[in-house]
Design a protein around this motif. Structure first.
Motif, PDB file in Angstrom:
ATOM      1  N   ILE A  22       0.899  -1.049   0.028  1.00 36.64           N
ATOM      2  CA  ILE A  22       0.113   0.076   0.083  1.00 36.64           C
ATOM      3  C   ILE A  22       0.799   1.252  -0.034  1.00 36.64           C
ATOM      4  O   ILE A  22       0.582   2.324  -0.825  1.00 36.64           O
ATOM      5  N   GLU A  23       2.173   1.265   0.854  1.00 32.21           N
ATOM      6  CA  GLU A  23       2.785   2.481   0.798  1.00 32.21           C
ATOM      7  C   GLU A  23       3.356   2.400  -0.253  1.00 32.21           C
ATOM      8  O   GLU A  23       3.623   3.917  -0.935  1.00 32.21           O
ATOM      9  N   HIS A  24       3.976   1.516  -1.384  1.00 32.98           N
ATOM     10  CA  HIS A  24       4.435   1.457  -2.660  1.00 32.98           C
ATOM     11  C   HIS A  24       3.587   2.146  -3.692  1.00 32.98           C
ATOM     12  O   HIS A  24       3.962   3.300  -4.365  1.00 32.98           O
ATOM     13  N   ASN A  25       2.327   1.599  -3.479  1.00 35.40           N
ATOM     14  CA  ASN A  25       1.468   1.987  -4.644  1.00 35.40           C
ATOM     15  C   ASN A  25       1.073   3.615  -4.576  1.00 35.40           C
ATOM     16  O   ASN A  25       0.882   4.335  -5.346  1.00 35.40           O
ATOM     17  N   ARG A  26       0.869   4.014  -3.037  1.00 32.93           N
ATOM     18  CA  ARG A  26       0.313   5.313  -2.988  1.00 32.93           C
ATOM     19  C   ARG A  26       1.659   6.317  -3.139  1.00 32.93           C
ATOM     20  O   ARG A  26       1.396   7.455  -3.750  1.00 32.93           O
ATOM     21  N   SER A  27       2.621   5.934  -2.846  1.00 32.48           N
ATOM     22  CA  SER A  27       3.778   6.936  -2.784  1.00 32.48           C
ATOM     23  C   SER A  27       4.131   6.977  -4.374  1.00 32.48           C
ATOM     24  O   SER A  27       4.490   8.096  -4.875  1.00 32.48           O
ATOM     25  N   ALA A  28       4.050   5.681  -5.147  1.00 33.10           N
ATOM     26  CA  ALA A  28       4.514   5.857  -6.618  1.00 33.10           C
ATOM     27  C   ALA A  28       3.180   6.993  -7.387  1.00 33.10           C
ATOM     28  O   ALA A  28       3.376   7.486  -8.418  1.00 33.10           O
ATOM     29  N   ARG A  29       2.285   7.070  -6.771  1.00 31.44           N
ATOM     30  CA  ARG A  29       1.097   8.091  -7.337  1.00 31.44           C
ATOM     31  C   ARG A  29       1.411   9.503  -6.749  1.00 31.44           C
ATOM     32  O   ARG A  29       0.416  10.654  -7.048  1.00 31.44           O
ATOM     33  N   GLY A  30       2.481   9.781  -6.012  1.00 23.83           N
ATOM     34  CA  GLY A  30       2.693  11.074  -5.484  1.00 23.83           C
ATOM     35  C   GLY A  30       2.206  11.454  -4.152  1.00 23.83           C
ATOM     36  O   GLY A  30       2.308  12.512  -3.687  1.00 23.83           O
ATOM     37  N   THR A  75       0.779  21.361  11.125  1.00 23.08           N
ATOM     38  CA  THR A  75       0.845  22.767  11.374  1.00 23.08           C
ATOM     39  C   THR A  75       2.175  23.273  11.152  1.00 23.08           C
ATOM     40  O   THR A  75       2.266  24.581  10.647  1.00 23.08           O
ATOM     41  N   ALA A  76       3.288  22.323  11.279  1.00 25.60           N
ATOM     42  CA  ALA A  76       4.641  22.959  10.629  1.00 25.60           C
ATOM     43  C   ALA A  76       4.726  23.079   9.113  1.00 25.60           C
ATOM     44  O   ALA A  76       5.947  23.084   8.574  1.00 25.60           O
ATOM     45  N   GLY A  77       3.758  22.744   8.477  1.00 28.40           N
ATOM     46  CA  GLY A  77       3.795  22.706   6.997  1.00 28.40           C
ATOM     47  C   GLY A  77       3.879  21.325   6.374  1.00 28.40           C
ATOM     48  O   GLY A  77       4.064  21.270   5.042  1.00 28.40           O
ATOM     49  N   GLY A  78       4.037  20.414   7.018  1.00 26.62           N
ATOM     50  CA  GLY A  78       4.181  19.115   6.445  1.00 26.62           C
ATOM     51  C   GLY A  78       2.892  18.513   5.934  1.00 26.62           C
ATOM     52  O   GLY A  78       1.652  19.035   5.772  1.00 26.62           O
ATOM     53  N   ARG A  79       2.976  17.477   5.079  1.00 31.20           N
ATOM     54  CA  ARG A  79       1.776  17.004   4.395  1.00 31.20           C
ATOM     55  C   ARG A  79       2.005  15.472   4.551  1.00 31.20           C
ATOM     56  O   ARG A  79       2.837  14.713   4.802  1.00 31.20           O
ATOM     57  N   THR A  80       0.633  15.073   4.749  1.00 29.57           N
ATOM     58  CA  THR A  80       0.376  13.599   5.195  1.00 29.57           C
ATOM     59  C   THR A  80      -0.951  13.349   4.295  1.00 29.57           C
ATOM     60  O   THR A  80      -1.984  13.790   4.862  1.00 29.57           O
TER      61      THR A  80
END
Length: 223
Positions: A22-30, A75-80
């Motif tokens: 799941i991590e691989h598939n989603r990270s591959a889509r940006g 809050t620190a500007g990160g993205r998840t």
């Protein structure tokens, strides 16, 4: 809509492998995810599978707050965009509630992976809370097999190949550990009830085709 999904199954059924997929598939889509784990077989801060795949993760100890951690990161500007929580059975009930808040308050998908029951066939508190709160509970379709060839449904703790029925609920180990170490083995319900591991069966403790009868006791449990 974001979801809290609990992927469950016995040991050795590919939960961590699916988490990494799941991590691989989603990270591959940006997409950007955050991975958490606890008591992984590869050590602190690692998510690993028995296929040899491994990635870094955030170790979630007893005092870890998932919701506060995500809020601080955003809050620190990160993205998840999504969260993966492996070995979720070891999390506390409060931490499962925090994961639900991550979904509801922050709009982030949470994928939790873990076994439901311990070596005594009792629900882990974290797994029980996930079953109570999850939007979906998915039982993994890659079936682990008992030594007899039947579908494995239960996790057994072993010492020197013999099943033990007492002890702390959480003792870190893995399947196929060397003799003398605490290990685990997946069994069908019938052989878990009879406390009949592969080693005990190989030693001729009880034939899988012989039913217990009055006057013929089952193998004595290890303690």
């Amino acid at each position: 809509m974001p979801e809290l999904v609990f992927f469950s199954g016995t040991m050795d059924c590919g939960k961590s492998t699916l988490a990494l997929q799941i991590e691989h598939n989603r990270s591959a889509r940006g997409l950007q995810g955050m991975i958490f784990t606890r008591n992984d077989r590869a050590g602190e801060g690692r998510l690993s599978s028995r296929l040899g795949l491994v990635t870094e993760a955030v170790e979630a100890g007893d005092g870890f707050d998932f919701h506060a951690h995500l809020v601080a990161h955003l809050t620190a500007g990160g993205r998840t965009d999504y969260v993966i929580a492996d070995e979720a059975q070891f999390l506390t009930e409060d931490q499962i509630d925090q994961l639900a808040r991550v979904v509801d308050d922050l709009g982030i998908d949470v994928f939790a992976f873990g076994i439901a029951t311990d070596f005594r066939t009792r629900l882990f508190p974290g797994a029980q809370r996930l079953i109570e709160l999850a939007d979906r509970v998915e039982v993994l379709q890659v079936e682990a097999l008992c030594w007899c060839g039947a579908r494995a449904t239960h996790n057994a703790r072993t010492v020197d190949g013999q099943m033990v029925v007492e002890g702390a609920q959480v003792v870190v180990g893995d399947v196929g550990r060397p003799p003398g170490e605490v290990g685990y083995e997946v069994l069908c319900r019938r052989h878990h009830r009879r406390r009949l591991t592969a080693a005990a069966a190989g030693a001729g403790a009880l034939s899988p085709d012989v039913l217990p009868v009055d006057g013929v006791p089952l193998p004595a449990p290890r303690r």
